[in-house]
Design a protein around this motif. Structure first.
Motif, PDB file in Angstrom:
ATOM      1  N   LEU A 488      31.817  40.916  41.420  1.00  0.00           N
ATOM      2  CA  LEU A 488      31.896  41.029  39.959  1.00  0.00           C
ATOM      3  C   LEU A 488      32.198  42.470  39.563  1.00  0.00           C
ATOM      4  O   LEU A 488      33.036  42.730  38.687  1.00  0.00           O
ATOM      5  N   GLU A 489      31.512  43.410  40.186  1.00  0.00           N
ATOM      6  CA  GLU A 489      31.768  44.821  39.884  1.00  0.00           C
ATOM      7  C   GLU A 489      33.175  45.235  40.290  1.00  0.00           C
ATOM      8  O   GLU A 489      33.797  46.074  39.643  1.00  0.00           O
ATOM      9  N   GLU A 490      33.684  44.641  41.353  1.00  0.00           N
ATOM     10  CA  GLU A 490      34.947  45.100  41.934  1.00  0.00           C
ATOM     11  C   GLU A 490      36.172  44.484  41.271  1.00  0.00           C
ATOM     12  O   GLU A 490      37.292  44.961  41.508  1.00  0.00           O
ATOM     13  N   GLY A 491      35.984  43.420  40.483  1.00  0.00           N
ATOM     14  CA  GLY A 491      37.159  42.891  39.787  1.00  0.00           C
ATOM     15  C   GLY A 491      37.174  41.403  39.528  1.00  0.00           C
ATOM     16  O   GLY A 491      38.014  40.915  38.767  1.00  0.00           O
ATOM     17  N   ALA A 492      36.300  40.649  40.151  1.00  0.00           N
ATOM     18  CA  ALA A 492      36.275  39.197  39.931  1.00  0.00           C
ATOM     19  C   ALA A 492      35.399  38.862  38.733  1.00  0.00           C
ATOM     20  O   ALA A 492      34.574  39.663  38.290  1.00  0.00           O
ATOM     21  N   LEU A 493      35.573  37.676  38.204  1.00  0.00           N
ATOM     22  CA  LEU A 493      34.737  37.161  37.122  1.00  0.00           C
ATOM     23  C   LEU A 493      33.966  35.945  37.630  1.00  0.00           C
ATOM     24  O   LEU A 493      34.379  35.294  38.602  1.00  0.00           O
ATOM     25  N   PRO A 494      32.830  35.608  37.005  1.00  0.00           N
ATOM     26  CA  PRO A 494      32.029  34.476  37.487  1.00  0.00           C
ATOM     27  C   PRO A 494      32.832  33.191  37.655  1.00  0.00           C
ATOM     28  O   PRO A 494      32.692  32.498  38.670  1.00  0.00           O
ATOM     29  N   ALA A 495      33.688  32.881  36.685  1.00  0.00           N
ATOM     30  CA  ALA A 495      34.446  31.627  36.760  1.00  0.00           C
ATOM     31  C   ALA A 495      35.431  31.639  37.917  1.00  0.00           C
ATOM     32  O   ALA A 495      35.707  30.592  38.518  1.00  0.00           O
ATOM     33  N   GLU A 579      32.788  44.341  32.772  1.00  0.00           N
ATOM     34  CA  GLU A 579      33.786  45.412  32.746  1.00  0.00           C
ATOM     35  C   GLU A 579      33.144  46.748  32.387  1.00  0.00           C
ATOM     36  O   GLU A 579      33.514  47.803  32.932  1.00  0.00           O
ATOM     37  N   GLN A 580      32.166  46.724  31.494  1.00  0.00           N
ATOM     38  CA  GLN A 580      31.465  47.944  31.100  1.00  0.00           C
ATOM     39  C   GLN A 580      30.713  48.545  32.294  1.00  0.00           C
ATOM     40  O   GLN A 580      30.754  49.761  32.525  1.00  0.00           O
ATOM     41  N   ILE A 581      30.046  47.694  33.066  1.00  0.00           N
ATOM     42  CA  ILE A 581      29.286  48.188  34.217  1.00  0.00           C
ATOM     43  C   ILE A 581      30.224  48.722  35.289  1.00  0.00           C
ATOM     44  O   ILE A 581      29.947  49.753  35.927  1.00  0.00           O
ATOM     45  N   ILE A 587      34.405  52.256  38.998  1.00  0.00           N
ATOM     46  CA  ILE A 587      35.026  51.287  39.902  1.00  0.00           C
ATOM     47  C   ILE A 587      36.310  50.779  39.265  1.00  0.00           C
ATOM     48  O   ILE A 587      36.284  50.256  38.137  1.00  0.00           O
ATOM     49  N   THR A 588      37.420  50.943  39.947  1.00  0.00           N
ATOM     50  CA  THR A 588      38.692  50.404  39.461  1.00  0.00           C
ATOM     51  C   THR A 588      38.774  48.936  39.836  1.00  0.00           C
ATOM     52  O   THR A 588      38.809  48.587  41.022  1.00  0.00           O
ATOM     53  N   ARG A 589      38.771  48.080  38.842  1.00  0.00           N
ATOM     54  CA  ARG A 589      38.738  46.643  39.110  1.00  0.00           C
ATOM     55  C   ARG A 589      40.076  46.161  39.677  1.00  0.00           C
ATOM     56  O   ARG A 589      41.149  46.563  39.222  1.00  0.00           O
TER      57      ARG A 589
END
Length: 689
Positions: A488-495, A579-581, A587-589
C-alpha cells in the motif's frame, strides 16, 4: 495366486477375496490378482458365478494414489472391469465399509451389488482434480439418470447404502452375513446383467442444464467439473465403447495436471497430519462432557461443533444476558437446519437436550475438558484459568482458544500446567474444519493426545503446532498482511491487492477479510506488542489511522472500503490517506501488476513457512498447506504455499526472496526455501482415493 487375491469355493460359487490392508487399495497387485481370478472363474465349468468381497473393514476404499503421478502399469482398472463384463457368469460385488473411486467403479462393472447398511459409496475423483476414469461417468448415469449422476460425480458425494438402494445403485442391503447373502444372490441370478447395457433413464434438457449449472457453481468452475459433465452427457450421445474411451483419455490427461498433483499432495498431507509421532501410542482421556467458557460468537460456535458430535456441553457465561444471546444463536442454528430439511426436529431436540447453559461456575466440574473462548487478552485468560482450575478434577484438560497469545504464559498461572493446551478453532467454529492443536512447553502427551482425539471426533482436521506467536496459520497470515500493507505504501491500493488475490483463487482478498473480521482486532494485537516492535523496522500506520477514524470495517460501515450492506466500494478518503502516508515517507509510488502482487504474497507465505519449519513450530511442510487451505482460503487447486514454492525454480525463488528482503528492510529474515523443493513431483506415499 497373487498374495492380495485368493479364491475360496462355496460349491458352485467362487468367492474372490481382496486382501490389501489397511483399506484394500486397488493397487497393481490387486488388479493383477483380480484378472487372474476372473480368468479362473470363466474357465472352470463347475462354477456358475462369483462374488468379489474385501477382507477386513473395506471392499476397495479407492485406487492407489501413489500410482497416479507416474505411468500406470497394466493391467489398468478398465481391463479388469472388461473381464468382469466379458465373463460368461454373473459376478456380484459384496460391499462393506467403503467402495470409493476405482473400488466403486469396479462394483459398477459387476452384474449386481449388495451392501451392508453402513457401507458408503462414491466417486470422489473430482476432489482430486480428475474425473472417474474406469467407467464411472458411463455406468452410474444408467442406474440413476443424468441429473443425479452430475450431482453425485461433480460433488464427489459419498452416500450410504440405504440411499444407494433407493437410487438403484445397489440391489440389496443386507443385515446379516454379507458373504452368505452374496453367494445366495449369485445363485438366484438369471445370467448376466451388465450395467453398460442398460438404457439411460430419460431426463429433460432443463433438468440436465440445472444440474450442470449447480455443479459448476459448487465446484468453482474448475476444469474437472466441466470435463465430468461432458463425459456424463456423452453417455447419451456416443456409443458406450467410444464414450468409455473418451472418459479414459480425459482421466489420463487430468491426473497429470498441476491441479491433480496439488490435490494429491493435500490428500497425502492430511494422512501424515493424523500421525502424532512419539505420542502416537499415548491413550487419550475419555471425554463425555466439554465445558465452553464464553457464549459469544466463537464460544457458541465451538459449543455447536461439540453438540454435533453427540457430546454434552456445559456453556458457561458470567452474565445472564450474554448466555441468553449465545443459546439463542445455537437454537437458531438448529431451527434453520430443521426449516431447510437437513435435520428432523427430533434430532434437534436431542442435541439441545445435551446443552447445559449456566452462569453457575460450579457446573464446570461436570466436564473432562474445558475450552475457554473469552476476550483475546492474556490477563483475562490467566484470571479465568485461576478461577476455574480449583473447580476441576486433577485430570481435566484446560484448552485455550487463543489466536495469538502465548500458551505457556497462560499455563504458568496454573497449578497443573501439564493439563493446559491450545485448541485454536477458526470462525465459524461449527463450520470450519481446521483446528490447530497447540503444544506448550508444559503440555503433557496425554493432554495433547486427548485434544487431538476430541477434534477428530468432531469431524474436524487437527493440526499439531508447537507454541509460538500466531502458531502456524496466523503467523503466516500476519507476515502476508504486513507485506500487503507495505505494498500500500509502495503504490498499490486495497482493491488492487484484493482483486489480484481473488483472481488467484482466494474467496476474499486480505483487506476485504480485515474489514469483515474487524480492524480493531489486529489493532489491539499491535498495541499489545508495541513495546516489542523494533524501531528500525518499517511500520505501516495506515490500519492504525483507519481505526483512529473509527473505520473498523463492515461493523462500522467503513474500513478499507465503504459498505452499503455487504456491498463494498472503494473510498477516495482511504486512497487519499494512503497517498498522504507514502508522501510523508518520501516513497515514490509505483504501479503493481496482478502477477507481482500474487508472487510477493505467495513468496512471503513460503518464506514464513520455512522459518516455522526451521524453528520447529511445525515439522511437516504438508501441515502448513493444510492450515492455509482449510483455515485461510488458500485455493486448494494450488496446493498451498509450500506446494507452490516446490513448483517454482529454486534459483528464481531465491532471487525474488533477495528482492523481498531488500524492499522489506530491517528485520526481514530469509527462510530456507530449499526445504520445499524436494517436494516437486513427489507422490511416494501410498494412499487411496
Amino acid at each position: 495366486m497373487n498374495p492380495c487375491i485368493t479364491i475360496e469355493r462355496e460349491g458352485d460359487v467362487a468367492v474372490i477375496l481382496i486382501n490389501n490392508p489397511p483399506v484394500n487399495a486397488g493397487s497393481l497387485e490387486v488388479r493383477s490378482g483380480l484378472l487372474e481370478a476372473l480368468n479362473i472363474v470363466t474357465l472352470e465349468p463347475e462354477l456358475m458365478g462369483a462374488v468379489i468381497i474385501g477382507k477386513g473393514g473395506f471392499f476397495i476404499a479407492g485406487s492407489d494414489l501413489s500410482e497416479f503421478g507416474k505411468p500406470l502399469q497394466e493391467p489398468q482398472l478398465p481391463v479388469v472391469i472388461e473381464a468382469i463384463e466379458c465373463c460368461n457368469k454373473p459376478v456380484v460385488a459384496a460391499l462393506h465399509g467403503a467402495a470409493l473411486g476405482g473400488g466403486f467403479e469396479l462394483a459398477l462393472g459387476c452384474d449386481a451389488r449388495i451392501a451392508t447398511e453402513k457401507t458408503i459409496v462414491g466417486l470422489p475423483e473430482v476432489t482430486l482434480g480428475m474425473i472417474p476414469g474406469a467407467g464411472g461417468t458411463q455406468r452410474l448415469p444408467r442406474l440413476i439418470g443424468i441429473p443425479k449422476a452430475i450431482e453425485m460425480i461433480c460433488s464427489g458425494e459419498r452416500i450410504k447404502a440405504p440411499e444407494a438402494l433407493d437410487l438403484g445403485i445397489v440391489d440389496a442391503v443386507v443385515d446379516g452375513d454379507l458373504r452368505s447373502a452374496a453367494i445366495t444372490f449369485v445363485r438366484e441370478m438369471k445370467g448376466k446383467r451388465r450395467v453398460r447395457d442398460l438404457p439411460i433413464p430419460p431426463a429433460g434438457e432443463i433438468a440436465v442444464n440445472d444440474a450442470a449449472r449447480r455443479a459448476l457453481k459448487l465446484g468453482k468452475n474448475r476444469p474437472q467439473i466441466h470435463a465430468a459433465i461432458k463425459t456424463i452427457v456423452d453417455s447419451t450421445l456416443l456409443p458406450v465403447d467410444e464414450a468409455l474411451a473418451s472418459e479414459r483419455a480425459i482421466f489420463q490427461r487430468l491426473r497429470l495436471t498441476d491441479e491433480a498433483f496439488a490435490a494429491r499432495h493435500l490428500f497425502f498431507a492430511e494422512r501424515e497430519a493424523a500421525k502424532l509421532g512419539n505420542i502416537s501410542n499415548v491413550s487419550p482421556r475419555c471425554i463425555t462432557t466439554v465445558a465452553v467458557v464464553g457464549a459469544g460468537t466463537m464460544g457458541s460456535g465451538i459449543a455447536l461443533a461439540i453438540l454435533q458430535a453427540g457430546l454434552d456441553v456445559v456453556l458457561l457465561e458470567q452474565s445472564e444476558g450474554a448466555l441468553v444471546s449465545g443459546v439463542g444463536r445455537i437454537k437458531e442454528h438448529y431451527s434453520q437446519r430443521v426449516a431447510d430439511g437437513r435435520m428432523q426436529q427430533k434430532q434437534a431436540n436431542v442435541a439441545l437436550a445435551q446443552l447445559r447453559p449456566t452462569t453457575d461456575w460450579t457446573q464446570i466440574s461436570r466436564a473432562q475438558l474445558v475450552i475457554e473462548a473469552v476476550f483475546e487478552d492474556l490477563a483475562v485468560k490467566q484470571d479465568l484459568l485461576r478461577r476455574v482450575e480449583p473447580l476441576l478434577g486433577a485430570e481435566v484438560i484446560f484448552a485455550t482458544n487463543t489466536s495469538y497469545l502465548d500458551v505457556d504464559a497462560i499455563a504458568e498461572v496454573a497449578q497443573r500446567p501439564q493439563n493446559v493446551i491450545g485448541l485454536h478453532y477458526f470462525s465459524p467454529a461449527n463450520v470450519m474444519r481446521l483446528v490447530e492443536v497447540v503444544r506448550g512447553m508444559y503440555s503433557s502427551s496425554e493432554a495433547i493426545a486427548t485434544g487431538f482425539a476430541l477434534v477428530r471426533r468432531l469431524g474436524k482436521l487437527p493440526i499439531l503446532a508447537n507454541n509460538a506467536f500466531g502458531f502456524i496459520g496466523n503467523r503466516i497470515y500476519a507476515a502476508c498482511r504486513r507485506q500487503c500493507e507495505l505494498m500500500l505504501e509502495e503504490g498499490a491500493l486495497p482493491a488492487e491487492i484484493d482483486a489480484a488475490m481473488e483472481s488467484f483463487g482466494f474467496a476474499m482478498g486480505p483487506f476485504a477479510v480485515a474489514d469483515l473480521s474487524g480492524l480493531d482486532i489486529a489493532w489491539r494485537m499491535r498495541q499489545a506488542r508495541a513495546t516489542q516492535r523494533d524501531p528500525r523496522a518499517r511500520y505501516v500506520e495506515i490500519p492504525d489511522r483507519l481505526c483512529e477514524m473509527n473505520r473498523l470495517g463492515r461493523k462500522t460501515g467503513a474500513g478499507y472500503y465503504r459498505y452499503s450492506g455487504k456491498t463494498r466500494s472503494e473510498d477516495r478518503q482511504v486512497t487519499a490517506l494512503i497517498e498522504q502516508i507514502s508522501a510523508s515517507k518520501a516513497i515514490t509510488r509505483q504501479p503493481f501488476s496482478r502477477e507481482a502482487i500474487v508472487e510477493r504474497v505467495l513468496l512471503t507465505m513460503a518464506n514464513e513457512a520455512a522459518l516455522l519449519l526451521t524453528e520447529g513450530v511445525t515439522t511437516r511442510v504438508g501441515d502448513v498447506d493444510l492450515v492455509l487451505v482449510h483455515g485461510f482460503g488458500f485455493p486448494k487447486w494450488e496446493g498451498g504455499p509450500s506446494f507452490w514454492a516446490s513448483r517454482q525454480p529454486l534459483a528464481h525463488l531465491k532471487r525474488r526472496q533477495q528482492e523481498l528482503a531488500r524492499v522489506t528492510g530491517h528485520g526481514f529474515v530469509k527462510g530456507d526455501l530449499a526445504l520445499f523443493h524436494h517436494m516437486h513431483n513427489r507422490q511416494s506415499i501410498s494412499a487411496t482415493a
